[in-house]
Scaffold this motif. Structure first.
Motif, PDB file in Angstrom:
ATOM      1  N   ILE A  85     -99.582 -13.577  44.252  1.00 13.17           N
ATOM      2  CA  ILE A  85     -98.544 -13.216  43.284  1.00 13.17           C
ATOM      3  C   ILE A  85     -98.865 -13.799  41.917  1.00 13.17           C
ATOM      4  O   ILE A  85     -98.755 -13.126  40.883  1.00 13.17           O
ATOM      5  CB  ILE A  85     -97.158 -13.683  43.771  1.00 13.17           C
ATOM      6  N   ASP A  86     -99.271 -15.063  41.891  1.00 11.66           N
ATOM      7  CA  ASP A  86     -99.613 -15.713  40.626  1.00 11.66           C
ATOM      8  C   ASP A  86    -100.798 -15.049  39.951  1.00 11.66           C
ATOM      9  O   ASP A  86    -100.941 -15.115  38.722  1.00 11.66           O
ATOM     10  CB  ASP A  86     -99.908 -17.201  40.862  1.00 11.66           C
ATOM     11  N   GLN A  87    -101.645 -14.401  40.744  1.00 10.84           N
ATOM     12  CA  GLN A  87    -102.810 -13.710  40.182  1.00 10.84           C
ATOM     13  C   GLN A  87    -102.511 -12.263  39.810  1.00 10.84           C
ATOM     14  O   GLN A  87    -103.403 -11.531  39.391  1.00 10.84           O
ATOM     15  CB  GLN A  87    -103.971 -13.784  41.173  1.00 10.84           C
ATOM     16  N   GLY A  88    -101.245 -11.851  39.966  1.00  8.77           N
ATOM     17  CA  GLY A  88    -100.842 -10.527  39.507  1.00  8.77           C
ATOM     18  C   GLY A  88    -100.726  -9.453  40.559  1.00  8.77           C
ATOM     19  O   GLY A  88    -100.587  -8.274  40.222  1.00  8.77           O
ATOM     20  N   ALA A  89    -100.774  -9.821  41.835  1.00  7.14           N
ATOM     21  CA  ALA A  89    -100.619  -8.808  42.890  1.00  7.14           C
ATOM     22  C   ALA A  89     -99.251  -8.142  42.760  1.00  7.14           C
ATOM     23  O   ALA A  89     -98.241  -8.825  42.602  1.00  7.14           O
ATOM     24  CB  ALA A  89    -100.769  -9.451  44.261  1.00  7.14           C
ATOM     25  N   PRO A  90     -99.195  -6.803  42.805  1.00  9.54           N
ATOM     26  CA  PRO A  90     -97.918  -6.107  42.651  1.00  9.54           C
ATOM     27  C   PRO A  90     -97.028  -6.272  43.875  1.00  9.54           C
ATOM     28  O   PRO A  90     -97.421  -5.948  44.994  1.00  9.54           O
ATOM     29  CB  PRO A  90     -98.328  -4.640  42.460  1.00  9.54           C
ATOM     30  N   ALA A 219     -88.618 -32.315  60.468  1.00 11.02           N
ATOM     31  CA  ALA A 219     -89.634 -31.521  59.760  1.00 11.02           C
ATOM     32  C   ALA A 219     -89.235 -30.049  59.751  1.00 11.02           C
ATOM     33  O   ALA A 219     -90.044 -29.170  60.043  1.00 11.02           O
ATOM     34  CB  ALA A 219     -90.996 -31.701  60.416  1.00 11.02           C
ATOM     35  N   ILE A 220     -87.979 -29.809  59.426  1.00 13.80           N
ATOM     36  CA  ILE A 220     -87.465 -28.433  59.410  1.00 13.80           C
ATOM     37  C   ILE A 220     -87.805 -27.771  58.072  1.00 13.80           C
ATOM     38  O   ILE A 220     -87.605 -28.351  57.011  1.00 13.80           O
ATOM     39  CB  ILE A 220     -85.946 -28.417  59.643  1.00 13.80           C
ATOM     40  N   ASN A 221     -88.300 -26.551  58.132  1.00 16.86           N
ATOM     41  CA  ASN A 221     -88.669 -25.814  56.924  1.00 16.86           C
ATOM     42  C   ASN A 221     -87.540 -24.900  56.471  1.00 16.86           C
ATOM     43  O   ASN A 221     -86.946 -24.184  57.283  1.00 16.86           O
ATOM     44  CB  ASN A 221     -89.925 -24.975  57.161  1.00 16.86           C
ATOM     45  N   GLU A 222     -87.270 -24.924  55.172  1.00 17.44           N
ATOM     46  CA  GLU A 222     -86.324 -23.995  54.565  1.00 17.44           C
ATOM     47  C   GLU A 222     -87.090 -22.798  54.013  1.00 17.44           C
ATOM     48  O   GLU A 222     -88.163 -22.957  53.426  1.00 17.44           O
ATOM     49  CB  GLU A 222     -85.550 -24.675  53.443  1.00 17.44           C
ATOM     50  N   TYR A 223     -86.528 -21.602  54.194  1.00 15.81           N
ATOM     51  CA  TYR A 223     -87.172 -20.363  53.744  1.00 15.81           C
ATOM     52  C   TYR A 223     -86.413 -19.786  52.541  1.00 15.81           C
ATOM     53  O   TYR A 223     -85.290 -19.320  52.683  1.00 15.81           O
ATOM     54  CB  TYR A 223     -87.156 -19.323  54.860  1.00 15.81           C
ATOM     55  N   PRO A 224     -87.025 -19.769  51.359  1.00 17.21           N
ATOM     56  CA  PRO A 224     -86.398 -19.132  50.195  1.00 17.21           C
ATOM     57  C   PRO A 224     -86.909 -17.709  49.979  1.00 17.21           C
ATOM     58  O   PRO A 224     -88.019 -17.367  50.391  1.00 17.21           O
ATOM     59  CB  PRO A 224     -86.814 -20.044  49.045  1.00 17.21           C
ATOM     60  N   ILE A 225     -86.091 -16.896  49.326  1.00 16.16           N
ATOM     61  CA  ILE A 225     -86.459 -15.513  49.015  1.00 16.16           C
ATOM     62  C   ILE A 225     -86.051 -15.212  47.584  1.00 16.16           C
ATOM     63  O   ILE A 225     -85.045 -15.738  47.092  1.00 16.16           O
ATOM     64  CB  ILE A 225     -85.789 -14.533  50.002  1.00 16.16           C
ATOM     65  N   THR A 226     -86.837 -14.387  46.898  1.00 18.01           N
ATOM     66  CA  THR A 226     -86.505 -14.044  45.518  1.00 18.01           C
ATOM     67  C   THR A 226     -87.033 -12.665  45.146  1.00 18.01           C
ATOM     68  O   THR A 226     -87.999 -12.178  45.751  1.00 18.01           O
ATOM     69  CB  THR A 226     -87.067 -15.093  44.532  1.00 18.01           C
ATOM     70  N   VAL A 227     -86.394 -12.062  44.150  1.00 18.65           N
ATOM     71  CA  VAL A 227     -86.899 -10.835  43.517  1.00 18.65           C
ATOM     72  C   VAL A 227     -87.884 -11.274  42.436  1.00 18.65           C
ATOM     73  O   VAL A 227     -87.584 -12.158  41.638  1.00 18.65           O
ATOM     74  CB  VAL A 227     -85.757 -10.023  42.880  1.00 18.65           C
ATOM     75  N   LEU A 228     -89.063 -10.685  42.410  1.00 15.34           N
ATOM     76  CA  LEU A 228     -90.083 -11.067  41.442  1.00 15.34           C
ATOM     77  C   LEU A 228     -89.836 -10.409  40.086  1.00 15.34           C
ATOM     78  O   LEU A 228     -89.368  -9.269  40.008  1.00 15.34           O
ATOM     79  CB  LEU A 228     -91.467 -10.692  41.973  1.00 15.34           C
ATOM     80  N   LYS A 229     -90.162 -11.146  39.027  1.00 17.63           N
ATOM     81  CA  LYS A 229     -89.859 -10.664  37.671  1.00 17.63           C
ATOM     82  C   LYS A 229     -90.603  -9.366  37.338  1.00 17.63           C
ATOM     83  O   LYS A 229     -90.125  -8.555  36.554  1.00 17.63           O
ATOM     84  CB  LYS A 229     -90.195 -11.739  36.642  1.00 17.63           C
ATOM     85  N   SER A 230     -91.788  -9.186  37.930  1.00 12.19           N
ATOM     86  CA  SER A 230     -92.582  -7.986  37.648  1.00 12.19           C
ATOM     87  C   SER A 230     -92.389  -6.908  38.710  1.00 12.19           C
ATOM     88  O   SER A 230     -93.225  -6.010  38.842  1.00 12.19           O
ATOM     89  CB  SER A 230     -94.065  -8.356  37.560  1.00 12.19           C
TER      90      SER A 230
END
Length: 261
Positions: A85-90, A219-230
């Motif tokens: 994503i940081d490298q620009g993958a759509p 050692a429980i993992n939290e899962y976040p989700i987001t809409v990407l700006k692009s």
């Protein structure tokens, strides 16, 4: 006469204003809703490998509730997806298995993530637990072959935290780039055990058993989700995230073994 022309012009302006308000109201009505059927097109979701089964189901349910949409997934380790994503993958949506990997994406301005589930580790062993594993210390037996996720992957970071809490030092025979890779080593009989998420062990219950261990609670993992700006399909992305957070989405995730945030 002038007064009549003024009243006529005023009436026309009022009619135009009413049309403008109606248009705005129409946009609001078309706002993405979970299952509202108001969005179309392809929605590309980058999601942690441990979400494969549950998100595949949610994707099908979302498409059924929103005719004209198509959800496509890229499942992999969260660290690898964040790099892409940081490298620009759509992509339209990113769902990570840990906040740390999400942060590398949101630091670039990709919205505010929402934590939607939590997950916990178990020790995956062959069906019937042939080596009699009951806890982390059993993984240090002479000749024991163990698979772990790489340290930069959320399941690897969680495993390190649990092992440190137990005071156990392991020398894994393999370090995998996502939880599915570690689990596959157990399925294939290439290792005796692997530290994987409870949800992955449950999804593969026909092939493996999941052994609970107390240190996983720290050692429980939290899962976040987001809409990407692009996001190429922002409306679709918003609707998909809303569906994941809806009661229908939560039901699928709970059935898969995820915990409420």
């Amino acid at each position: 006469m002038r007064a009549r022309r003024f009243r006529t012009a005023l009436a026309a302006l009022s009619a135009l204003a009413a049309l403008g308000l109606t248009g705005c109201g129409g946009d609001d009505a078309a706002s993405p809703q979970p299952g509202g059927g108001s969005v179309t097109g392809t929605i590309t979701v980058f999601a942690a490998a441990s979400l494969t089964e549950s998100f595949t189901t949610i994707g099908k349910d979302f498409e059924a509730a929103n005719p004209g949409t198509k959800v496509t997934f890229s499942f992999a380790g969260s660290s690898a997806l964040a790099t892409q994503i940081d490298q620009g993958a759509p992509a339209d949506v990113f769902a990570s298995a840990a906040p740390a990997n999400m942060k590398t994406v949101t630091d670039a301005g990709n919205g505010t993530p929402t934590t939607f589930v939590k997950n916990q580790l178990v020790i995956a062993v062959g069906k019937g637990n042939p080596t009699g594993v009951t806890g982390l210390s059993d993984l240090t037996r002479p000749g024991a072959k163990v698979a772990l996720c790489a340290a930069q992957v959320p399941c690897g970071a969680a495993a390190k935290k649990a092992l440190d809490a137990a005071g156990v030092t392991l020398t894994p025979v393999t370090l995998e780039q996502d939880v599915k890779g570690a689990l596959s080593k157990v399925k294939l009989g290439e290792v005796d055990a692997a530290l994987v998420y409870r949800t992955d062990a449950k999804a593969s219950a026909a092939d493996v058993d999941g052994v609970e261990f107390p240190e996983s609670a720290g050692a429980i993992n939290e899962y976040p989700i987001t809409v990407l700006k692009s996001a190429p399909n922002r409306a679709g992305a918003q609707a998909f995230v809303a569906y994941v957070l809806s009661d229908a989405g939560k039901a699928v995730l709970t059935q898969a073994g995820f915990q409420a945030p």
